[in-house]
Design a protein around this motif. Structure first.
Motif, short mmCIF file in Angstrom:
data_model
loop_
_atom_site.label_atom_id
_atom_site.label_comp_id
_atom_site.label_asym_id
_atom_site.label_seq_id
_atom_site.Cartn_x
_atom_site.Cartn_y
_atom_site.Cartn_z
N ASN A 207 -65.01 5.43 -36.29
CA ASN A 207 -65.41 4.09 -36.72
C ASN A 207 -65.27 4.02 -38.24
O ASN A 207 -66.07 4.59 -38.97
N VAL A 208 -64.21 3.35 -38.70
CA VAL A 208 -63.89 3.30 -40.13
C VAL A 208 -64.28 1.94 -40.68
O VAL A 208 -63.78 0.91 -40.21
N PRO A 209 -65.18 1.88 -41.66
CA PRO A 209 -65.57 0.60 -42.26
C PRO A 209 -64.35 -0.12 -42.85
O PRO A 209 -63.36 0.50 -43.25
N LYS A 210 -64.45 -1.44 -42.94
CA LYS A 210 -63.33 -2.24 -43.41
C LYS A 210 -63.05 -2.04 -44.90
O LYS A 210 -61.94 -2.30 -45.36
N ASP A 211 -64.06 -1.60 -45.65
CA ASP A 211 -63.88 -1.49 -47.09
C ASP A 211 -63.53 -0.07 -47.54
O ASP A 211 -63.69 0.28 -48.70
N THR A 212 -63.05 0.78 -46.60
CA THR A 212 -62.62 2.12 -46.97
C THR A 212 -61.35 2.46 -46.21
O THR A 212 -60.84 1.63 -45.44
N THR A 213 -60.84 3.64 -46.42
CA THR A 213 -59.61 4.06 -45.75
C THR A 213 -59.90 5.27 -44.87
O THR A 213 -60.94 5.93 -45.00
N LEU A 214 -58.96 5.58 -43.98
CA LEU A 214 -59.12 6.73 -43.09
C LEU A 214 -59.17 8.03 -43.89
O LEU A 214 -59.86 8.97 -43.52
N GLU A 215 -58.42 8.07 -45.00
CA GLU A 215 -58.38 9.27 -45.83
C GLU A 215 -59.71 9.47 -46.58
O GLU A 215 -60.26 10.56 -46.64
N LYS A 216 -60.23 8.41 -47.17
CA LYS A 216 -61.48 8.49 -47.93
C LYS A 216 -62.68 8.46 -46.99
O LYS A 216 -63.60 9.27 -47.08
N CYS A 217 -62.71 7.49 -46.15
CA CYS A 217 -63.67 7.37 -45.04
C CYS A 217 -65.13 7.44 -45.49
O CYS A 217 -65.94 8.16 -44.91
N ASP A 218 -65.49 6.70 -46.50
CA ASP A 218 -66.88 6.60 -46.90
C ASP A 218 -67.65 5.80 -45.85
O ASP A 218 -67.26 4.69 -45.49
N GLY A 219 -68.75 6.36 -45.38
CA GLY A 219 -69.56 5.65 -44.39
C GLY A 219 -69.00 5.70 -42.98
O GLY A 219 -69.50 4.99 -42.10
N CYS A 220 -68.00 6.54 -42.73
CA CYS A 220 -67.42 6.62 -41.39
C CYS A 220 -68.40 7.26 -40.41
O CYS A 220 -69.21 8.14 -40.77
N THR A 221 -68.31 6.84 -39.17
CA THR A 221 -69.07 7.45 -38.08
C THR A 221 -68.11 7.77 -36.95
O THR A 221 -66.97 7.30 -36.94
N ILE A 222 -68.56 8.57 -36.01
CA ILE A 222 -67.76 8.88 -34.83
C ILE A 222 -68.60 8.64 -33.59
O ILE A 222 -69.75 9.09 -33.50
N SER A 223 -68.05 7.88 -32.67
CA SER A 223 -68.72 7.63 -31.39
C SER A 223 -68.18 8.62 -30.37
O SER A 223 -66.96 8.76 -30.22
N MET A 224 -69.07 9.32 -29.69
CA MET A 224 -68.67 10.34 -28.72
C MET A 224 -69.31 10.07 -27.37
O MET A 224 -70.44 9.58 -27.29
N GLU A 225 -68.58 10.44 -26.34
CA GLU A 225 -69.08 10.32 -24.97
C GLU A 225 -68.67 11.58 -24.21
O GLU A 225 -67.49 11.90 -24.13
N LEU A 226 -69.65 12.30 -23.69
CA LEU A 226 -69.41 13.50 -22.91
C LEU A 226 -69.69 13.21 -21.44
O LEU A 226 -70.74 12.66 -21.11
N ILE A 227 -68.75 13.55 -20.57
CA ILE A 227 -68.89 13.29 -19.14
C ILE A 227 -68.74 14.62 -18.40
O ILE A 227 -67.68 15.26 -18.46
N LYS A 299 -72.41 9.38 -34.51
CA LYS A 299 -72.89 10.29 -35.54
C LYS A 299 -72.22 9.98 -36.88
O LYS A 299 -71.02 9.69 -36.93
N ILE A 300 -73.02 10.04 -37.94
CA ILE A 300 -72.47 9.92 -39.30
C ILE A 300 -71.65 11.17 -39.58
O ILE A 300 -72.10 12.29 -39.35
N MET A 301 -70.44 11.00 -40.10
CA MET A 301 -69.54 12.13 -40.26
C MET A 301 -69.84 12.99 -41.48
O MET A 301 -69.61 14.19 -41.47
N LYS A 302 -70.34 12.39 -42.54
CA LYS A 302 -70.67 13.14 -43.75
C LYS A 302 -72.16 13.01 -44.01
O LYS A 302 -72.64 11.94 -44.41
N GLU A 303 -72.89 14.11 -43.77
CA GLU A 303 -74.33 14.11 -43.99
C GLU A 303 -74.71 15.32 -44.83
O GLU A 303 -74.22 16.43 -44.60
N ALA A 304 -75.58 15.11 -45.78
CA ALA A 304 -75.99 16.17 -46.70
C ALA A 304 -76.61 17.34 -45.95
O ALA A 304 -77.44 17.16 -45.07
N GLY A 305 -76.18 18.55 -46.30
CA GLY A 305 -76.74 19.74 -45.70
C GLY A 305 -76.25 20.05 -44.31
O GLY A 305 -76.78 20.96 -43.65
N GLU A 306 -75.25 19.31 -43.82
CA GLU A 306 -74.73 19.53 -42.48
C GLU A 306 -73.22 19.74 -42.53
O GLU A 306 -72.57 19.41 -43.52
#
Length: 576
Positions: A207-227, A299-306
């Protein structure tokens, strides 16, 4: 007016809905995101003002210094079951927390175009939004909108509550499409799939915000589904080296709310939830539907300490159990995955060939050589007369013990290499016990008490008789322990390297058939020749008129070789 957390204001879009600008539609911000998600709650709150007609976005009013007051008022205003501690009835809202706030200006803003530029309010009182303000003294801070236009506003979805914690629908994403390997995909625009095993599927989207790029990806999140095809706990993990220890994971089940965990060791006790302020999953949920366990989260992709999740190559771990409570995994694996393209590569399991060699050597030593050594003694009448049986007995035992030393050294060395504790589980403890017993057996064979010379009138000493009994009992005990140890080792290997259940069952059946045959030969064959020998001795005694057995003398093949020739490990029946 609307209450908004500073994290989502600075992010530019709602954390729980990437397609909605924070200040354009605060009415779409869920109580869950505002009050439950630590990264939002801990960032502090701002009360908004009306929309700026030129931008269509709400301006910022005051920063509020009493976060706890906002939280308590919020959970009282929100609908029960729609956030963790909300207590309102079904008429209360799920989205868009509004309140009237009174207080005293503690300090002015810093003049920036953002939350920091607003005055800070203290001595705050949070009232119902229906209460009007007597006066408003504030110069709003109106932020500039993003340059790009957002996609159409997503429709708020209903929230459901199951189990002990609320679950929430996933962030709106495009509908899944049929996966057609090996072509690459843009996983920021469509749902991608990764088949983890025959019964386990991962679906994900960036999930890439409109005001950033895939390379920079500030504020990006990832949606996951496990089956998973079954009902059990499921997990997806994040690693830097493909190893479990030092990694992180999201784990959940029908009775275990999805949370982030630290993987500190291979033991269950080392798998512990992260601190509350790190539990930042968005819309986590687990349901069992049509026999499948389905876990969803964002999940937030960039989190401090993780461990950071990159839009390119990442190392992921996966596992699932056999029950809803957290226990030893049934299957697990590791793989490299490029999140942008969907191209993946299974990682070579850690030290797989080494542990396979460990198991093969163990089977040859304890499942083949030691039974053959025992049979050489018990079934000596089937061999040519002479010392052949004792030579075979010695060679089989010596080779088995040398192999045992090698496989024991492999186990100790690679357990250390993998960072696991020594002699911690039943298999490791049994291996150590067998190593000690086998060494005692070898030493006992070397320093065994004197055996009377053939044809002499000398009788066996009490020490010799006791040694023979102990030597035989210890040999039988070692063989029984070995049969269990090999079977347990096959189970550990299957769990460690995700061997399919059908393959594991076939190997187990083959092993126990072999073990049954070896045991039957030892028990039935040994018993038969024991009885035949006794019957023959009785016949000889009768024929000689009751002559003493010592006068008959031992058979040639029963003569004990020189002391230095023997190196027994396991002995049954009359072997010296």
């Amino acid at each position: 007016n609307y209450i908004m957390d500073q994290f989502c204001i600075n992010l530019g879009h709602l954390l729980d809905n990437n397609d909605i600008r924070t200040l354009e539609h605060p009415e779409e911000h869920s109580y869950h995101c505002l009050l439950d998600v630590p990264v939002c709650r801990n960032s502090g709150y701002v009360v908004l003002t009306d929309k700026d007609e030129t931008t269509g976005m709400h301006c910022l009013g005051y920063r509020l210094d009493d976060t706890e007051a906002i939280y308590q008022a919020g959970i009282a205003a929100g609908q029960e079951g729609k956030c963790k501690d909300c207590t309102g009835d079904t008429t209360k809202p799920v989205y868009g927390y509004r309140a009237t706030v009174t207080g005293t200006v503690k300090e002015l803003g810093d003049g920036t175009d953002g939350p920091g530029g607003t005055p800070l309010l203290e001595n705050t009182k949070v009232l119902d939004a229906s209460v009007e303000c007597n006066s408003t003294i504030v110069k709003p801070v109106c932020m500039a909108p993003p340059v790009t236009e957002p996609s159409p506003t997503a429709v708020a979805q209903p929230v459901t509550y199951t189990g002990s914690q609320p679950t929430y629908p996933p962030t709106p994403v495009p509908q899944p499409v049929t996966y057609t390997a090996p072509s690459t995909k843009d996983c920021s625009k469509e749902m991608c799939e990764e088949k983890l095993s025959a019964d386990y599927l991962l679906m994900y989207q960036l999930n890439v915000p409109k005001d950033t790029t895939l390379e920079k990806c500030d504020g990006c999140t990832i949606s996951m589904e496990l089956i998973y095809n079954g009902e059990a706990w499921v997990s997806i993990g994040f690693s830097t080296d493909g190893k479990m220890v030092g990694g992180e994971a999201v784990i959940g089940s029908a009775s275990l709310a999805p949370q982030k965990y630290n993987l500190a060791s291979y033991e269950i006790e080392g798998v512990q939830p992260m601190s509350e302020d790190q539990q930042t999953l968005i819309n986590p949920s687990v349901e069992v539907k049509n026999g499948q366990t389905i876990m969803k989260f964002t999940k937030i992709m960039k989190e401090a300490g993780e461990i950071e999740i990159s839009t390119t190559d990442n190392t992921f771990l996966w596992a699932h159990g056999t029950a809803n409570f957290l226990s030893m995994h049934d299957e697990q694996g590791a793989f490299e995955l490029n999140l942008s393209s969907g191209i993946s590569e299974e990682l070579i399991p850690l030290n797989k060939s080494v542990w396979l060699a460990h198991g093969i050597i163990a089977f040859l030593a304890w499942g083949v050589l030691i039974p053959f050594a025992v049979q050489a003694s018990l079934l000596r009448d089937l061999l040519p007369k002479g010392p052949l049986w004792i030579k075979l007995h010695k060679v089989f035992n010596a080779t088995a013990y040398a192999s045992f030393i090698a496989l024991f050294a492999i186990a100790v060395a690679y357990t250390s290499k993998e960072g696991k504790p020594h002699f911690n589980n039943d298999h490791q403890k049994m291996g150590l016990a067998m190593f000690i017993m086998a060494s005692v057996q070898i030493i006992g064979g070397v320093v065994r008490p004197h055996q009377p010379a053939p044809g002499s009138d000398e009788e066996k000493t009490k020490v010799r008789k006791e040694w023979e009994v102990g030597h035989r009992v210890l040999g039988v005990a070692l063989l029984a322990c070995a049969f269990w140890q090999i079977d347990d080792g096959m189970k550990l290997y299957s769990r460690k390297y995700s061997v399919s259940e059908s393959h594991e069952d076939k190997l187990s059946i083959a092993y126990w058939v072999w073990t049954g045959v070896m045991s039957a030969v030892i028990v039935v064959g040994g018993g038969y020749f024991k009885l035949r020998k006794k019957s023959s001795e009785n016949t000889l005694n009768e024929a000689s008129g009751g002559a003493k057995e010592e006068e008959v003398g031992p058979k040639e093949e029963e003569v004990e070789p020189k002391e230095e020739e023997e190196l027994p490990v396991a002995q049954v029946d009359g072997a010296p």
